[in-house]
Design a protein around this motif. Structure first.
Motif, PDB file in Angstrom:
ATOM      1  N   CYS A 175       0.837  -1.197   0.000  1.00  0.00           N
ATOM      2  CA  CYS A 175       0.000   0.000   0.000  1.00  0.00           C
ATOM      3  C   CYS A 175       0.876   1.252   0.000  1.00  0.00           C
ATOM      4  N   GLU A 176       1.934   1.231   0.768  1.00  0.00           N
ATOM      5  CA  GLU A 176       2.855   2.365   0.811  1.00  0.00           C
ATOM      6  C   GLU A 176       3.470   2.598  -0.576  1.00  0.00           C
ATOM      7  N   GLN A 177       3.837   1.523  -1.261  1.00  0.00           N
ATOM      8  CA  GLN A 177       4.390   1.649  -2.615  1.00  0.00           C
ATOM      9  C   GLN A 177       3.366   2.264  -3.567  1.00  0.00           C
ATOM     10  N   TYR A 178       2.108   1.801  -3.455  1.00  0.00           N
ATOM     11  CA  TYR A 178       1.047   2.357  -4.293  1.00  0.00           C
ATOM     12  C   TYR A 178       0.887   3.863  -4.046  1.00  0.00           C
ATOM     13  N   ILE A 179       0.825   4.259  -2.775  1.00  0.00           N
ATOM     14  CA  ILE A 179       0.662   5.682  -2.434  1.00  0.00           C
ATOM     15  C   ILE A 179       1.858   6.488  -2.935  1.00  0.00           C
ATOM     16  N   ASN A 180       3.066   5.955  -2.750  1.00  0.00           N
ATOM     17  CA  ASN A 180       4.252   6.665  -3.224  1.00  0.00           C
ATOM     18  C   ASN A 180       4.236   6.833  -4.746  1.00  0.00           C
ATOM     19  N   ASP A 181       3.806   5.799  -5.453  1.00  0.00           N
ATOM     20  CA  ASP A 181       3.755   5.880  -6.914  1.00  0.00           C
ATOM     21  C   ASP A 181       2.699   6.862  -7.404  1.00  0.00           C
ATOM     22  N   ASN A 182       1.659   7.077  -6.602  1.00  0.00           N
ATOM     23  CA  ASN A 182       0.527   7.900  -7.025  1.00  0.00           C
ATOM     24  C   ASN A 182       0.293   9.104  -6.120  1.00  0.00           C
ATOM     25  N   ARG A 183       1.295   9.545  -5.389  1.00  0.00           N
ATOM     26  CA  ARG A 183       1.115  10.589  -4.367  1.00  0.00           C
ATOM     27  C   ARG A 183       0.589  11.907  -4.925  1.00  0.00           C
ATOM     28  N   TYR A 184       0.844  12.187  -6.190  1.00  0.00           N
ATOM     29  CA  TYR A 184       0.367  13.447  -6.763  1.00  0.00           C
ATOM     30  C   TYR A 184      -1.086  13.352  -7.228  1.00  0.00           C
ATOM     31  N   ASN A 185      -1.614  12.143  -7.264  1.00  0.00           N
ATOM     32  CA  ASN A 185      -3.004  11.938  -7.673  1.00  0.00           C
ATOM     33  C   ASN A 185      -3.915  11.598  -6.493  1.00  0.00           C
ATOM     34  N   ILE A 186      -3.365  11.553  -5.296  1.00  0.00           N
ATOM     35  CA  ILE A 186      -4.135  11.187  -4.106  1.00  0.00           C
ATOM     36  C   ILE A 186      -4.807  12.435  -3.547  1.00  0.00           C
ATOM     37  N   SER A 187      -6.117  12.344  -3.341  1.00  0.00           N
ATOM     38  CA  SER A 187      -6.825  13.481  -2.743  1.00  0.00           C
ATOM     39  C   SER A 187      -6.952  13.253  -1.243  1.00  0.00           C
ATOM     40  N   ILE A 188      -6.757  14.311  -0.492  1.00  0.00           N
ATOM     41  CA  ILE A 188      -6.811  14.250   0.963  1.00  0.00           C
ATOM     42  C   ILE A 188      -8.157  14.796   1.413  1.00  0.00           C
ATOM     43  N   GLY A 189      -8.811  14.033   2.286  1.00  0.00           N
ATOM     44  CA  GLY A 189     -10.142  14.396   2.736  1.00  0.00           C
ATOM     45  C   GLY A 189     -10.127  15.285   3.963  1.00  0.00           C
ATOM     46  N   SER A 190     -11.164  15.156   4.757  1.00  0.00           N
ATOM     47  CA  SER A 190     -11.323  16.007   5.942  1.00  0.00           C
ATOM     48  C   SER A 190     -10.251  15.701   6.986  1.00  0.00           C
ATOM     49  N   CYS A 191      -9.915  16.724   7.767  1.00  0.00           N
ATOM     50  CA  CYS A 191      -8.850  16.607   8.770  1.00  0.00           C
ATOM     51  C   CYS A 191      -9.413  16.817  10.166  1.00  0.00           C
ATOM     52  N   ASN A 192      -8.804  16.150  11.129  1.00  0.00           N
ATOM     53  CA  ASN A 192      -9.160  16.299  12.527  1.00  0.00           C
ATOM     54  C   ASN A 192      -7.863  16.238  13.332  1.00  0.00           C
ATOM     55  N   ASN A 193      -7.518  17.342  13.981  1.00  0.00           N
ATOM     56  CA  ASN A 193      -6.285  17.438  14.776  1.00  0.00           C
ATOM     57  C   ASN A 193      -5.041  17.112  13.945  1.00  0.00           C
ATOM     58  N   GLY A 194      -5.020  17.545  12.707  1.00  0.00           N
ATOM     59  CA  GLY A 194      -3.847  17.359  11.859  1.00  0.00           C
ATOM     60  C   GLY A 194      -3.774  16.025  11.149  1.00  0.00           C
ATOM     61  N   ILE A 195      -4.703  15.116  11.438  1.00  0.00           N
ATOM     62  CA  ILE A 195      -4.744  13.817  10.759  1.00  0.00           C
ATOM     63  C   ILE A 195      -5.880  13.855   9.748  1.00  0.00           C
ATOM     64  N   CYS A 196      -5.534  13.637   8.479  1.00  0.00           N
ATOM     65  CA  CYS A 196      -6.508  13.760   7.390  1.00  0.00           C
ATOM     66  C   CYS A 196      -6.831  12.400   6.797  1.00  0.00           C
ATOM     67  N   ASP A 197      -8.115  12.201   6.498  1.00  0.00           N
ATOM     68  CA  ASP A 197      -8.533  10.972   5.827  1.00  0.00           C
ATOM     69  C   ASP A 197      -8.014  10.970   4.396  1.00  0.00           C
ATOM     70  N   VAL A 198      -7.562   9.820   3.946  1.00  0.00           N
ATOM     71  CA  VAL A 198      -7.110   9.685   2.565  1.00  0.00           C
ATOM     72  C   VAL A 198      -7.950   8.626   1.867  1.00  0.00           C
ATOM     73  N   SER A 199      -7.820   7.375   2.314  1.00  0.00           N
ATOM     74  CA  SER A 199      -8.509   6.307   1.601  1.00  0.00           C
ATOM     75  C   SER A 199      -8.413   5.005   2.378  1.00  0.00           C
ATOM     76  N   ASN A 200      -9.310   4.085   2.049  1.00  0.00           N
ATOM     77  CA  ASN A 200      -9.181   2.688   2.452  1.00  0.00           C
ATOM     78  C   ASN A 200      -8.789   1.927   1.196  1.00  0.00           C
ATOM     79  N   VAL A 201      -7.609   1.363   1.183  1.00  0.00           N
ATOM     80  CA  VAL A 201      -7.113   0.650   0.007  1.00  0.00           C
ATOM     81  C   VAL A 201      -7.316  -0.843   0.231  1.00  0.00           C
ATOM     82  N   SER A 202      -8.140  -1.459  -0.612  1.00  0.00           N
ATOM     83  CA  SER A 202      -8.427  -2.883  -0.432  1.00  0.00           C
ATOM     84  C   SER A 202      -7.258  -3.731  -0.914  1.00  0.00           C
ATOM     85  N   VAL A 203      -7.136  -4.903  -0.327  1.00  0.00           N
ATOM     86  CA  VAL A 203      -6.089  -5.839  -0.725  1.00  0.00           C
ATOM     87  C   VAL A 203      -6.309  -6.268  -2.168  1.00  0.00           C
ATOM     88  N   SER A 204      -7.581  -6.423  -2.576  1.00  0.00           N
ATOM     89  CA  SER A 204      -7.851  -6.815  -3.964  1.00  0.00           C
ATOM     90  C   SER A 204      -7.334  -5.760  -4.934  1.00  0.00           C
TER      91      SER A 204
END
Length: 144
Positions: A55-84
């Motif tokens: 998952c880390e490799q996927y995020i690193n490969d696509n970090r410029y296309n990842i949208s960041i969602g709502s934040c709470n205390n500096g921690i922002c939702d990104v995504s749930n990446v399924s194993v499939s």
């Protein structure tokens, strides 16, 4: 008087050997069982780490296309990446294929297969440290 030919073991010697072997087996079998259980647990933890790294490799490969969602205390939702998703996109290698269906086998029991659609890594972004966080626990993996 005839001399007896004493080339065999006495009953006492045979019983002593059997007792010694029994005691040794009582000591060794639980030890080996514990090693097997630890080995299965380590394999399970290795699987979790492998999924996180994929998952880390996927995020690193696509970090410029990842949208960041709502934040709470500096921690922002990104995504749930399924194993499939990770398997389908070549970031994770499955244990095997059953027809056209990929699967991952549970290292603990070597029988059950992962429900890869409902097993996922929760990805968040820490704005303060400017890094992604990959959260995957054993209870996040679903098995059939």
């Amino acid at each position: 008087m005839r001399k007896l030919n004493n080339k065999g073991f006495t009953l006492v010697e045979v019983i002593a050997v059997v007792v010694i072997l029994s005691v040794l087996s009582l000591l060794i079998v639980p030890s080996i069982s514990g090693l097997l259980n630890r080995s299965k647990e380590n394999s399970y933890n290795d699987l979790i780490n492998s999924i996180k790294l994929s998952c880390e490799q996927y995020i690193n490969d696509n970090r410029y296309n990842i949208s960041i969602g709502s934040c709470n205390n500096g921690i922002c939702d990104v995504s749930n990446v399924s194993v499939s998703f990770l398997v389908e996109n070549g970031y994770l290698t499955p244990s095997g294929t059953d027809g056209n269906v990929d699967y991952i086998v549970n290292p603990k029991d070597k029988k059950s297969k992962m429900d890869m659609e409902h097993s996922y890594v929760k990805v968040t972004f820490d704005k303060n440290n400017k890094k992604f966080i990959y959260d995957l626990n054993a209870e996040d993996l679903k098995w059939n």
